[in-house]
Design a protein around this motif. Structure first.
Motif, PDB file in Angstrom:
ATOM      1  N   VAL A  58      12.566   7.742   3.115  1.00  0.00           N
ATOM      2  CA  VAL A  58      11.163   8.085   3.326  1.00  0.00           C
ATOM      3  C   VAL A  58      10.726   7.676   4.735  1.00  0.00           C
ATOM      4  CG1 VAL A  58       8.802   7.549   2.579  1.00  0.00           C
ATOM      5  CG2 VAL A  58      10.561   8.049   0.883  1.00  0.00           C
ATOM      6  N   ALA A  59      11.226   6.563   5.232  1.00  0.00           N
ATOM      7  CA  ALA A  59      10.875   6.115   6.581  1.00  0.00           C
ATOM      8  C   ALA A  59      11.368   7.124   7.625  1.00  0.00           C
ATOM      9  CB  ALA A  59      11.459   4.735   6.855  1.00  0.00           C
ATOM     10  N   VAL A  60      12.581   7.608   7.450  1.00  0.00           N
ATOM     11  CA  VAL A  60      13.112   8.607   8.390  1.00  0.00           C
ATOM     12  C   VAL A  60      12.255   9.865   8.344  1.00  0.00           C
ATOM     13  CG1 VAL A  60      15.080  10.114   8.866  1.00  0.00           C
ATOM     14  CG2 VAL A  60      15.459   7.707   8.301  1.00  0.00           C
ATOM     15  N   PHE A  61      11.954  10.332   7.132  1.00  0.00           N
ATOM     16  CA  PHE A  61      11.112  11.517   6.973  1.00  0.00           C
ATOM     17  C   PHE A  61       9.733  11.285   7.585  1.00  0.00           C
ATOM     18  CE2 PHE A  61       7.933  13.888   4.560  1.00  0.00           C
ATOM     19  CZ  PHE A  61       8.387  15.189   4.744  1.00  0.00           C
ATOM     20  N   GLY A  62       9.163  10.109   7.353  1.00  0.00           N
ATOM     21  CA  GLY A  62       7.836   9.799   7.874  1.00  0.00           C
ATOM     22  C   GLY A  62       7.786   9.806   9.388  1.00  0.00           C
ATOM     23  N   VAL A  63       8.800   9.273  10.022  1.00  0.00           N
ATOM     24  CA  VAL A  63       8.842   9.262  11.487  1.00  0.00           C
ATOM     25  C   VAL A  63       8.967  10.681  12.033  1.00  0.00           C
ATOM     26  CG1 VAL A  63      10.221   8.546  13.476  1.00  0.00           C
ATOM     27  CG2 VAL A  63       9.703   6.904  11.664  1.00  0.00           C
ATOM     28  N   ILE A  64       9.823  11.480  11.416  1.00  0.00           N
ATOM     29  CA  ILE A  64       9.975  12.880  11.859  1.00  0.00           C
ATOM     30  C   ILE A  64       8.660  13.634  11.700  1.00  0.00           C
ATOM     31  CG2 ILE A  64      11.120  15.064  11.337  1.00  0.00           C
ATOM     32  CD1 ILE A  64      13.624  13.390  10.619  1.00  0.00           C
ATOM     33  N   MET A  65       8.008  13.462  10.549  1.00  0.00           N
ATOM     34  CA  MET A  65       6.732  14.143  10.313  1.00  0.00           C
ATOM     35  C   MET A  65       5.655  13.655  11.286  1.00  0.00           C
ATOM     36  SD  MET A  65       6.855  16.528   8.166  1.00  0.00           S
ATOM     37  CE  MET A  65       5.116  16.763   7.939  1.00  0.00           C
ATOM     38  N   ALA A  66       5.654  12.361  11.582  1.00  0.00           N
ATOM     39  CA  ALA A  66       4.663  11.821  12.515  1.00  0.00           C
ATOM     40  C   ALA A  66       4.845  12.413  13.909  1.00  0.00           C
ATOM     41  CB  ALA A  66       4.750  10.306  12.557  1.00  0.00           C
ATOM     42  N   VAL A  67       6.095  12.542  14.331  1.00  0.00           N
ATOM     43  CA  VAL A  67       6.351  13.149  15.639  1.00  0.00           C
ATOM     44  C   VAL A  67       5.885  14.597  15.653  1.00  0.00           C
ATOM     45  CG1 VAL A  67       8.191  13.876  17.223  1.00  0.00           C
ATOM     46  CG2 VAL A  67       8.229  11.584  16.227  1.00  0.00           C
ATOM     47  N   LEU A  68       6.199  15.327  14.590  1.00  0.00           N
ATOM     48  CA  LEU A  68       5.752  16.726  14.508  1.00  0.00           C
ATOM     49  C   LEU A  68       4.228  16.825  14.505  1.00  0.00           C
ATOM     50  CD1 LEU A  68       8.278  18.253  11.946  1.00  0.00           C
ATOM     51  CD2 LEU A  68       8.064  18.790  14.373  1.00  0.00           C
ATOM     52  N   LEU A  82       0.983   8.078   9.255  1.00  0.00           N
ATOM     53  CA  LEU A  82       1.811   6.882   9.088  1.00  0.00           C
ATOM     54  C   LEU A  82       1.074   5.782   8.338  1.00  0.00           C
ATOM     55  CD1 LEU A  82       3.704   6.638  12.496  1.00  0.00           C
ATOM     56  CD2 LEU A  82       4.643   7.170  10.245  1.00  0.00           C
ATOM     57  N   LEU A  83      -0.206   5.612   8.616  1.00  0.00           N
ATOM     58  CA  LEU A  83      -0.985   4.611   7.893  1.00  0.00           C
ATOM     59  C   LEU A  83      -1.032   4.937   6.407  1.00  0.00           C
ATOM     60  CD1 LEU A  83      -2.748   2.088   7.946  1.00  0.00           C
ATOM     61  CD2 LEU A  83      -4.716   3.576   8.368  1.00  0.00           C
ATOM     62  N   GLY A  84      -1.250   6.197   6.075  1.00  0.00           N
ATOM     63  CA  GLY A  84      -1.254   6.617   4.676  1.00  0.00           C
ATOM     64  C   GLY A  84       0.092   6.408   4.016  1.00  0.00           C
ATOM     65  N   ALA A  85       1.167   6.706   4.730  1.00  0.00           N
ATOM     66  CA  ALA A  85       2.509   6.525   4.175  1.00  0.00           C
ATOM     67  C   ALA A  85       2.818   5.047   3.941  1.00  0.00           C
ATOM     68  CB  ALA A  85       3.541   7.143   5.120  1.00  0.00           C
ATOM     69  N   ILE A  86       2.423   4.206   4.871  1.00  0.00           N
ATOM     70  CA  ILE A  86       2.669   2.762   4.729  1.00  0.00           C
ATOM     71  C   ILE A  86       1.874   2.196   3.555  1.00  0.00           C
ATOM     72  CG2 ILE A  86       2.286   0.522   5.836  1.00  0.00           C
ATOM     73  CD1 ILE A  86       3.010   1.975   8.514  1.00  0.00           C
ATOM     74  N   LEU A  87       0.613   2.572   3.455  1.00  0.00           N
ATOM     75  CA  LEU A  87      -0.206   2.071   2.354  1.00  0.00           C
ATOM     76  C   LEU A  87       0.281   2.603   1.010  1.00  0.00           C
ATOM     77  CD1 LEU A  87      -3.771   2.217   3.950  1.00  0.00           C
ATOM     78  CD2 LEU A  87      -2.332   0.208   3.550  1.00  0.00           C
ATOM     79  N   SER A  88       0.728   3.842   0.981  1.00  0.00           N
ATOM     80  CA  SER A  88       1.276   4.407  -0.250  1.00  0.00           C
ATOM     81  C   SER A  88       2.557   3.689  -0.656  1.00  0.00           C
ATOM     82  CB  SER A  88       1.552   5.898  -0.059  1.00  0.00           C
ATOM     83  OG  SER A  88       2.125   6.453  -1.211  1.00  0.00           O
ATOM     84  N   SER A  89       3.393   3.380   0.311  1.00  0.00           N
ATOM     85  CA  SER A  89       4.613   2.628   0.027  1.00  0.00           C
ATOM     86  C   SER A  89       4.292   1.228  -0.482  1.00  0.00           C
ATOM     87  CB  SER A  89       5.478   2.529   1.286  1.00  0.00           C
ATOM     88  OG  SER A  89       5.871   3.804   1.714  1.00  0.00           O
ATOM     89  N   ALA A  90       3.302   0.608   0.102  1.00  0.00           N
ATOM     90  CA  ALA A  90       2.911  -0.732  -0.356  1.00  0.00           C
ATOM     91  C   ALA A  90       2.376  -0.680  -1.783  1.00  0.00           C
ATOM     92  CB  ALA A  90       1.846  -1.307   0.585  1.00  0.00           C
TER      93      ALA A  90
END
Length: 97
Positions: A58-68, A82-90
C-alpha cells in the motif's frame, strides 16, 4: 451561520466517547482461560504480520498515486491523499490491535 460543521464535530466527539465507553467495557472483561489467551495472541501475531505485508504494498501504491496526483492535479492534492492514506492505515492498525 451554517450549523453542519458543528453537528459533524459534535457527532465525531460523541462517537469517540462511545468508542471509549465500549473499550473500557471490553477491557474489564476476563480474557478467558489459558487456551483462549494463547489463541488470541497467535491471532494478533498473524494480524500484525498481515498488516505489515499489506502496508508495504500500500505504501508503494500510495507514493505512486501521490506523485501522479501532484503532477496531474496539484501538489496539495498529493499531500491530502497521503494524509488520508496514513490516517486510514492508522485506523486499520488500531482496529486490528
Amino acid at each position: 451561520m451554517d450549523v453542519i460543521p458543528y453537528l459533524a464535530a459534535l457527532s465525531a466527539l460523541a462517537a469517540l466517547g462511545l468508542a471509549f465507553f465500549f473499550y473500557k467495557a471490553v477491557e474489564k472483561e476476563s480474557p478467558g482461560d489459558e487456551r483462549m489467551v494463547f489463541l488470541m495472541t497467535e491471532i494478533q501475531k498473524g494480524a500484525k504480520a498481515f498488516l505489515q505485508a499489506e502496508y508495504k504494498w500500500v505504501a508503494v501504491f500510495g507514493v505512486i498515486m501521490a506523485v501522479l496526483l501532484a503532477v496531474v492535479i496539484a501538489p496539495l492534492a498529493a499531500v491530502t491523499y497521503l494524509l488520508g492514506a496514513i490516517l486510514s492505515s492508522a485506523a486499520g492498525y488500531a482496529g486490528m490491535t
